[in-house]
Every structure is written in structure tokens, then in C-alpha cells.
Design an enzyme around this catalytic site. Structure first.
Site, PDB file in Angstrom:
ATOM      1  N   LYS A   1       0.842  -1.193   0.000  1.00 49.45           N
ATOM      2  CA  LYS A   1       0.000   0.000   0.000  1.00 49.45           C
ATOM      3  C   LYS A   1       0.881   1.247   0.000  1.00 49.45           C
ATOM      4  O   LYS A   1       0.624   2.210  -0.723  1.00 49.45           O
ATOM      5  CB  LYS A   1      -0.936  -0.012   1.215  1.00 49.45           C
ATOM      6  CG  LYS A   1      -2.060  -1.034   1.037  1.00 49.45           C
ATOM      7  CD  LYS A   1      -2.789  -1.381   2.320  1.00 49.45           C
ATOM      8  CE  LYS A   1      -3.751  -2.539   2.041  1.00 49.45           C
ATOM      9  NZ  LYS A   1      -4.432  -3.050   3.231  1.00 49.45           N
TER      10      LYS A   1
ATOM     11  N   GLN B   1      -5.270  -1.952   9.347  1.00 47.45           N
ATOM     12  CA  GLN B   1      -4.970  -3.227   8.700  1.00 47.45           C
ATOM     13  C   GLN B   1      -5.563  -4.378   9.526  1.00 47.45           C
ATOM     14  O   GLN B   1      -5.291  -4.501  10.712  1.00 47.45           O
ATOM     15  CB  GLN B   1      -3.443  -3.390   8.552  1.00 47.45           C
ATOM     16  CG  GLN B   1      -3.027  -4.644   7.816  1.00 47.45           C
ATOM     17  CD  GLN B   1      -3.504  -4.679   6.363  1.00 47.45           C
ATOM     18  OE1 GLN B   1      -3.407  -3.705   5.631  1.00 47.45           O
ATOM     19  NE2 GLN B   1      -4.050  -5.818   5.955  1.00 47.45           N
TER      20      GLN B   1
ATOM     21  N   ASP C   1     -11.362   2.149   3.379  1.00 52.46           N
ATOM     22  CA  ASP C   1     -11.599   0.712   3.205  1.00 52.46           C
ATOM     23  C   ASP C   1     -13.089   0.430   2.976  1.00 52.46           C
ATOM     24  O   ASP C   1     -13.455  -0.661   2.556  1.00 52.46           O
ATOM     25  CB  ASP C   1     -11.146  -0.052   4.466  1.00 52.46           C
ATOM     26  CG  ASP C   1      -9.910  -0.892   4.207  1.00 52.46           C
ATOM     27  OD1 ASP C   1      -9.610  -1.148   3.020  1.00 52.46           O
ATOM     28  OD2 ASP C   1      -9.248  -1.291   5.186  1.00 52.46           O
TER      29      ASP C   1
END
Ligand code: NAD
Length: 279
Positions: A52, A96, A119
Site C-alpha cells: 500500500k 490493517q 476501506d
């Protein structure tokens, strides 16, 4: 022979467009930044976070990885999220997953303000998807839809079968396909006679987490087969689809690696840029 839905090519095309949007934001003096919170030292998570960061670098997006020890308390994690919510340099926040087991994942995700939830896991964004409103769409499902559309797969009126009912892949991808007017069947671990469902599918999405689970005899000739699985077998990454037996039957197929995973990162960049543009 199936047409390859090549995540490397499709994401490279999209990344080129995204770079221009980052340049435009910067020219307008609008900050675009991604903060990634990594708790603990899960090796797969470390790889995802690194990738990322690389994608951000490629586009000129500021990125910051905040590493917390595995025994971090819920209150400390949430305090960090709150600080980032108020940081004007940060347009997107990502926690995460998975978090260490003592932490409450859902509560942590709810702390991220929906505007910075790149997300798309916040309950408000999930709710918007399920009620047909515009919100942040989760990166993997969004990437799958982009891959199908960019590959010219017909969707409206077609039978779509999704295997896997997780909140991060199966359910949202089913909803996106429904919004595209597919007739959607959502299969899962309790589904009886799975192959009877998969053989009807014009679009088959496998998000199971079992190596080479979908074989050629389970696939309708000419179907578009999207492989979401990431499984490690003997040190190699393999998908949920047995490429060797499915590829001769399918009309379109996505590989692993180099398929959905590439699209996911690309869509994370897009969501981060969109968040910056909205401000
Ligand atoms: P999950 O474990 O939350 O869900 C798996 C789903 O598979 C469950 O809903 C379960 O009901 C279903 N399932 C299990 N056994 C089954 C069976 N025998 N028959 C039918 N259904 C069955 O997993 P997830 O988070 O949705 O991820 C699925 C896979 O996709 C994993 O391999 C994961 O690593 C991968 N993944 C990839 C990306 C990417 O960017 N490429 C992103 C997220 C997840």
C-alpha cells in the site's frame, strides 16, 4: 481459451488516471494522504502494508504507517484513530486487519469518520451500499466490479454466483452485482450442492480461502470467473480457482497473483483520492 482479466494491466491503466487526479489535487493545494495503522507483526499484513505504501509513493500520495505493538489497548488504538480523524493532512485512514484477538475490530472501525474510511468498512458506508446510496465502497469488491466492466463482461440480467459471505468481500460484491442488475446467488459453507449453483453462473466470484477449490467441472462454459482467494501453498500464492482446469472452460478468468489483489490496492488509492477530492 479464456480472456485473461489481467489485474496488472487494468490497474496500471487506472493508476495512470489516478496520478493526474493527485497532481490536480496538489495543484489546488489540497492534501492527499493515507494513514495505515498496523497492530502487531502478522507477516502477511506487513506485506500488504508495504504494498500500500509503494502504491502511494507511485502516485505521489503522502503515506504514513503507524505501527503499534501487539498488546496495544483498545483505548490507545481508538485514541490514535481519533487523532488521525482530526488531522487535515490525512484524507484516508485504514486499520490493517486482522487485529490481534483481544481488540474489538468493529468498534475500532466505527471510530474512523466515514469520510476518511477508505476501506469502506464503516457501518455507515456498508449501509449506504446496501441502500443504494453513494458512499465509500470496499476496495476488493470495487476492484472486482471494475475488472469485470473493463473486460467487457455483460452483467445486466446475468446470473452471478458469489461464494463466500464475508463483510469485506462476499456480501458487498453480491450487492454491487445486484446494483448492476445481475440475478445474484450468495453461497457459503452451509450451501448444499455448491456445484449446482456454480454451474448456472455467468459470473462466478470465488472468495472462499481454499486453494484451487473451484474446478473446471463446476464452471459454466463461457463464464467470467473472478478468483479472490489468496492462499499460501508450499511458499507459493494460489487462488481459490484451479486455473489449469477452469481456464479452458471459462470465457474470462482472473489470475492469482496479478488479478484481484492488484485491483484492490488500486481502488484503495482511488478511495483515498476521492476522499481528498470531497473535502
Ligand atoms: P472469510 O474467511 O471471511 O470468508 C470465507 C467464506 O467462504 C465464508 O463466508 C464461508 O461461508 C465460505 N466458505 C468456506 N468454506 C466453504 C465451502 N466449502 N463452500 C462454500 N463456501 C465456503 O474470507 P474473506 O475475508 O472473505 O476472504 C476470502 C478469500 O479472499 C481469502 O483467501 C482471502 O485471503 C482473500 N482476499 C483477497 C483479497 C484481495 O485483495 N485479493 C481481499 C480480501 C480477501
Amino acid at each position: 481459451m479464456a480472456i485473461l482479466m489481467d489485474g496488472k494491466i487494468l490497474s496500471a491503466e487506472r493508476m495512470a488516471q489516478l496520478r493526474q487526479r493527485v497532481d490536480a489535487l496538489k495543484a489546488a493545494g489540497k492534501p492527499v494522504g493515507l494513514a495505515v495503522i498496523l497492530v502487531g507483526d502478522d507477516p502477511a499484513s506487513q506485506v500488504y502494508v508495504r504494498n500500500k505504501g509503494k502504491a502511494c509513493e507511485e502516485l505521489g500520495i503522502e503515506s504514513e504507517t503507524l505501527r503499534l505493538p501487539a498488546d496495544t489497548a483498545q483505548a490507545d488504538l481508538e485514541a490514535l484513530i481519533e487523532r488521525l480523524n482530526g488531522d487535515s493532512r490525512i484524507s484516508g485512514i485504514l486499520v490493517q486487519l486482522p487485529l490481534p484477538r483481544h481488540l474489538d475490530e468493529a468498534a475500532a472501525l466505527r471510530k474512523i469518520i466515514p469520510e476518511k474510511d477508505v476501506d469502506g468498512f464503516h457501518i455507515e458506508n456498508a449501509g449506504k451500499l446496501f441502500t443504494g446510496q453513494t458512499g465509500v465502497v470496499a476496495c476488493t469488491p470495487k476492484g472486482i466490479l471494475h475488472m469485470l466492466k473493463a473486460s467487457g463482461v455483460p452483467l445486466s440480467g446475468r446470473e452471478a454466483v458469489v461464494i463466500g459471505r464475508s463483510n469485506i468481500v462476499g456480501k458487498p460484491v453480491a450487492m454491487l452485482l445486484l446494483n448492476e442488475n445481475c440475478t445474484v446467488t450468495l453461497c457459503h459453507s452451509r450451501t448444499q450442492d455448491l456445484a449446482a449453483h456454480t454451474r448456472r453462473a455467468d459470473i462466478l466470484v470465488a472468495a472462499v480461502g481454499k486453494p484451487r477449490f473451484i474446478t473446471g467441472d463446476m464452471v459454466k462454459p463461457g463464464a467470467a470467473v473472478v478468483d479472490v482467494g489468496i492462499n499460501r501453498v508450499d511458499g507459493k500464492v494460489v487462488g481459490d480457482v484451479d486455473f489449469a482446469s477452469v481456464e479452458p472452460v471459462a470465457g474470462w478468468i482472473s489470475p492469482v497473483p496479478g488479478g484481484v489483489g492488484k485491483m484492490t490496492i488500486c481502488m484503495l488509492m482511488e478511495n483515498t483520492i476521492e476522499a481528498a477530492e470531497r473535502r
